[in-house]
Design a protein around this motif. Structure first.
Motif, PDB file in Angstrom:
ATOM      1  N   UNK A 111       0.899  -1.151   0.000  1.00 56.17           N
ATOM      2  CA  UNK A 111       0.000   0.000   0.000  1.00 56.17           C
ATOM      3  C   UNK A 111       0.933   1.194   0.000  1.00 56.17           C
ATOM      4  N   UNK A 158       2.904   4.527  -2.495  1.00 56.57           N
ATOM      5  CA  UNK A 158       2.887   5.433  -3.630  1.00 56.57           C
ATOM      6  C   UNK A 158       3.391   4.749  -4.891  1.00 56.57           C
ATOM      7  N   UNK A 200      -2.097   3.391  -4.938  1.00 51.93           N
ATOM      8  CA  UNK A 200      -1.442   2.762  -3.792  1.00 51.93           C
ATOM      9  C   UNK A 200      -1.468   1.231  -3.872  1.00 51.93           C
ATOM     10  N   UNK A 225      -1.069  -4.960   2.793  1.00 47.61           N
ATOM     11  CA  UNK A 225      -0.067  -3.956   3.164  1.00 47.61           C
ATOM     12  C   UNK A 225       1.242  -4.682   3.413  1.00 47.61           C
ATOM     13  N   UNK A 252       5.875  -4.182   3.341  1.00 47.49           N
ATOM     14  CA  UNK A 252       6.983  -3.449   3.956  1.00 47.49           C
ATOM     15  C   UNK A 252       7.405  -2.308   3.029  1.00 47.49           C
ATOM     16  N   UNK A 254       8.723   1.120   4.143  1.00 53.14           N
ATOM     17  CA  UNK A 254       9.204   2.325   4.829  1.00 53.14           C
ATOM     18  C   UNK A 254       9.919   3.288   3.892  1.00 53.14           C
ATOM     19  N   UNK A 269       7.582   6.137   2.647  1.00 53.90           N
ATOM     20  CA  UNK A 269       6.761   6.896   3.607  1.00 53.90           C
ATOM     21  C   UNK A 269       6.789   8.405   3.382  1.00 53.90           C
ATOM     22  N   UNK A 301       2.842  10.748   0.293  1.00 51.75           N
ATOM     23  CA  UNK A 301       1.542  10.651   0.960  1.00 51.75           C
ATOM     24  C   UNK A 301       0.773   9.400   0.552  1.00 51.75           C
ATOM     25  N   UNK A 302       0.162   8.783   1.540  1.00 53.09           N
ATOM     26  CA  UNK A 302      -0.707   7.653   1.279  1.00 53.09           C
ATOM     27  C   UNK A 302      -0.078   6.311   1.596  1.00 53.09           C
ATOM     28  N   UNK A 303       1.241   6.254   1.600  1.00 49.45           N
ATOM     29  CA  UNK A 303       1.923   4.987   1.876  1.00 49.45           C
ATOM     30  C   UNK A 303       1.624   4.501   3.288  1.00 49.45           C
ATOM     31  N   UNK A 304       1.288   3.231   3.391  1.00 47.39           N
ATOM     32  CA  UNK A 304       1.104   2.584   4.692  1.00 47.39           C
ATOM     33  C   UNK A 304       2.064   1.405   4.737  1.00 47.39           C
ATOM     34  N   UNK A 305       2.765   1.249   5.829  1.00 45.40           N
ATOM     35  CA  UNK A 305       3.756   0.175   5.895  1.00 45.40           C
ATOM     36  C   UNK A 305       3.600  -0.640   7.157  1.00 45.40           C
ATOM     37  N   UNK A 306       3.989  -1.897   7.057  1.00 41.27           N
ATOM     38  CA  UNK A 306       4.210  -2.727   8.228  1.00 41.27           C
ATOM     39  C   UNK A 306       5.711  -2.780   8.511  1.00 41.27           C
TER      40      UNK A 306
END
Lengths: 257, 257, 257, 257, 257, 257
Positions: free
Chosen positions: C34, C36, C43, C73, C75, C77, C80, C83-88
């Motif tokens: 998820x 950019x 995403x 979602x 990995x 980082x 980040x 905008x919009x990126x979600x990471x574990x």
């Protein structure tokens, strides 16, 4: 008594370490394994190679790098069926490397290079690099394997169809770097042809993707891939020198940036 | 070429390791630290002493013990203000030792002895011993420090009122075991009398309980407790030999049981 | 009403799932990200591609594979800053995949294949594979990336010197699989030549080793590597079909074993 | 109604707690265990003693210390073979103490003293102290055991060759502090001479190092070390008063600094 | 080509996401489960309902909310006896949600609403909310279940004495939202009266407190509570619309504050 | 001296505990909190109430239940702005309860009931119950709050529009159970009407869902919800007796099953 500053942080006093923070912007971490290497090579094979190469790289860099603490045990669950193997989980190896990096970062270092003699550590080192992007955004963390850096040299050696762990290239490096620990009289071929294996083991060994991780007792009766009898110290020197040269070239660019 | 089986598991092949599982029921793990040792001694001081003592013990036991992988970095947050120190958290050191023990247990070993050259590891080693009672009930796990094993010998040396880290006894051991890494010309007294310290630092150093853990930069400007200039290799030999003898005596009883 | 058994476990009832445990020995897990994908792609790009390919593979395997839950979602980082990126974290992704695998293993499945549309997941997937060797020794766990499976096809496309994330090949796949989510009018070149970058960024992008992981805002102002304007749906189809064919070939051998 | 401010934080309202942050710079945490204490003493023996001593110390300090929440369960895996024992892992005890400390630190306290009635908590408390050096550098964290603070008093009592857990000194303290919970008619000797034990158990009990942690069912059939029938409340009072006096002396110095 | 900004973050490019950080202060996270839903409904039932409701809410809010990544697998250990169920531990679900929240917080969002279609996630979502109070004090984190939001509507439906998982209300929602995934011909009553159950199972199902969590194979032979044959799409629409309206009302107040 | 077996495991010897494993199949764990309770009630309010109710329940059950160790600190991050509050993270509370349960399970107990005086523990207790389904499938784990068990009684009391934490019902219980710890002269109304609050705080307090967890310093200037001046010991007795009766009724059914 006057002495040259040592290249290993472990041999420095804190005075020299303080000077190194200023003068030597790179810290090299040798990472190895403690795992079976067939009937002829010792558990510490990967650590020994990593430490030797780290030293050769640091010497070549002439003062701009120091060698930090080693990681003597890596991720080797695939070798646990062979006596003597000691392994960390990937979680614990990641914690160890991350905490080494965090300590060095506290002293002021901002560039760390892990040289791993063991491919089983590669993935964990990448996960550490990823997580450090968030937790230590001003730290640059790189890592490199050894033998695969000189894949072209290995391809020019006399290697079996199947070769790899404890095989021609790894044995050659040990003959060059630490021959006193190689039982040449016991070196014996392991799996040398895909045809010796069942279909699932072949999938695991064929390289590329999909990647299927398997225990080594399923891949080779004696834990060896390839025929280490064909290894020569000359080939080992060529692999090592090529790897060192490529790491040095990378590092020079990095340090000059 | 015929060779005696090495005493270090790291130098064994898997064949020798398999034999060692049967013939050598004890595995010794040397645990050290990577931390400042004042202006005259190296970061690796504690690891070096632990590895030397482990080797002397194993040789004395003549085949009934082997030496497993070292722990080159220990718990040293109290030294982080001095350049070069690298530390693990207690959680990570515990995981490392537990996973060494678990791997050795899988091969069949049931007795493990950690020899730590660094007092900062003591508590974590005890927590590992406690947790293993539940997770590995058939494993016997022991650990020992070094210098305090020979406290009577140290008491008979020429020591300052305050002595300890990087002081007379530790320096003496290094002069005996690894004098090439000691900068004798730089050895300098650190805190030698309680009177030099403020009251809280005194509480931390007075020993006994309550125990108050403090950073070493609060205890000594140069990171040293005692006057290492008074250290002699003869005293170092006495400390080491006493420690070795006591570990060997313990271990013989243990193995005979 | 009679219906064909769906290929997605998520669309099955427990009755069909019970039958699938017997009839379909392989579970495919699509893993994405998820993050950019530049000014023109969404995403969910990597998840969408992974799910599409998983479906194509499963259909090709005609009943011997089912598709398990997705990992939406991953990995990321390094993205980040956009905008919009979600990471574990890598730890959490590993836990998620391990627990998917553990649940499937409880029902009786013994072969799991993760298809990841996001290269940032590769290392974590390998660590999961390693740790499962010890915790679930009778489980076979494989994983594969997508685009790099068809590297030869990509090499034959019209690609920039620098290409990769959100570039020609990835955009082409999206034009083929989910063109309604591609803003073709906004597709814009990102970094296309190494010469646009500073030396450290170049080191990070040059591939091979040492590997230096960097944040993407250091590698490309708009988060894109390559020139997605050159992407065509035809190229996308070729990449996808090649990847599918290679995964199917691998899987058939695996299942026949 | 006007009342004196209580000494226990648990009995204070938030108004009094806010005043205590200013007026009482020390928080004392009583830590105990929930473990077998032989046929005559209760599970909560160590918690009861720790809470009593904490109260005596706090009263002696006349307002400069308050008592925080207790830790009613400690690290007792070695007693699990005896019914009723409840244990935490060392990891969980460390988390509990660390989170108590963190909460108190948020309110403004900077000095914390844990008084543990259970020796099995000692190592974990030290690991907490070490980790807090890095995470809470401005917090001073001390801990102390009880009985061993008065080792000289105990040596002057009528004790067996082997004495310790649930033995003369511990029973004496309970007769002094909570005699209603002691079944004097059931007090029975446990292991009182090393000669009663096999060699490995002797190693574990002999004190000093190497240290070998063992389950108590291997050390004593009834879970007792020593002969609690020889315990007197007078001896108990002497042990308690000595321990209190020494903790108070330490604390006064600490608070005055 | 001009398009309306999508409501799903997963379908946005980073440009739209950057705009959404400014224009849409709320992010909605749909959380579901991957678990048995009896003979007639699919594993993904809870995820499907959560995603649908999230979309309806977001559309209603007309631009002030966006939909973030889904959580497709929840906490379902109670359903593991039924084939196909995949579960996370509560620890892992908490980590996933916390890391979603942390990533969104980094981009600037300060309001997050999780809509969970699965009651087994409720407790974990609350623990996340509690822990975020300390780690992210400026983040507002809310969560809501679905069906229980419309408990009054359900009470007015034709429901069995026992109804709940895969029963009348849940089936009705699926008939309204995703009827193509419901095998109406296979819908069968599960446990419909408390009298069918043994006393412990009754305690578990009676609602209220004490709460006793049990495996569903102890509560219903076919994994169903209630009689889904009585479900109608009209009832499903009423439940969904009521839930949506109540979430929208809550959110409007929240956003206006 | 002959004595009745105590009801608290902490006051039993191991002999009585061994008997209790056979005779008393239920263990009750009182769980509380260490948090502000306004100007008139102590930090330990929730623990005190839980322990009292546990004792009343156990006495009522006349030998079929024993009381295990308390949990004196719970999950209270929302109260940290008020001096004196000590909190655990949800992760640590879960570990504590899980390890209590695991220890009791090792001795043979199969039914555990946690009585929590603090609503902030509810979610964590549910997550423990869920995770135990997989790790300890033969353990039955239930939990219950206190005040909400007697919601009908509270509704009949003289309560404010807003009431809850440290309000009428909680104060009434303390007046009944531990009036010596209540500063009746300081009892003061906190937030008593929704109209006193801003809109977000109102959302948090209105109950039901969506649920929005907020810090209590945002909900009430003095940490109180309701008007504790209206509390009477008679109401407290009614609440307690009702809660006890309902827990006893539940437990009798459970034990008879």
């Amino acid at each position: 008594m006057s002495r040259r500053r040592p290249v290993r942080l472990g041999e420095m006093t804190t005075l020299e370490a303080a000077e190194a923070v200023r003068a030597s912007p790179l810290v090299i971490i040798p990472a190895g394994a403690f795992e079976q290497h067939g009937p002829g090579m010792p558990m510490a094979t990967d650590t020994i190679r990593a430490e030797h190469v780290a030293e050769l790289v640091a010497l070549e860099l002439a003062g701009s790098a120091v060698i930090g603490p080693s990681v003597p045990v890596g991720v080797s669950p695939h070798h646990l069926a062979f006596a003597g193997t000691v392994t960390l989980t990937t979680t614990t190896l990641a914690a160890v490397v991350r905490e080494y990096a965090d300590s060095l970062h506290r002293h002021g270092w901002r560039k760390i290079l892990v040289i791993t003699g063991h491919g089983g550590n590669n993935a964990t080192l990448t996960t550490v690099a990823q997580d450090l992007l968030t937790t230590h955004p001003d730290l640059q963390f790189a890592w490199t394997p050894l033998t695969s850096l000189a894949a072209d040299v290995v391809a020019g050696m006399r290697v079996s169809e199947v070769h790899g762990h404890s095989g021609e290239a790894e044995t050659a490096q040990m003959l060059h770097l630490a021959s006193h620990l190689v039982h040449t009289e016991r070196l014996a071929p392991g799996t040398t042809h895909l045809g010796e294996l069942g279909p699932v083991s072949r999938l695991s060994l064929q390289g590329g993707h999909p990647a299927l991780t398997m225990r080594y007792d399923r891949l080779s009766p004696n834990g060896v891939l390839g025929d280490p009898r064909n290894a020569t110290p000359e080939d080992g020197r060529a692999v090592v020198e090529t790897a060192v040269a490529r790491i040095v070239a990378f590092t020079r660019t990095w340090l000059d940036a």
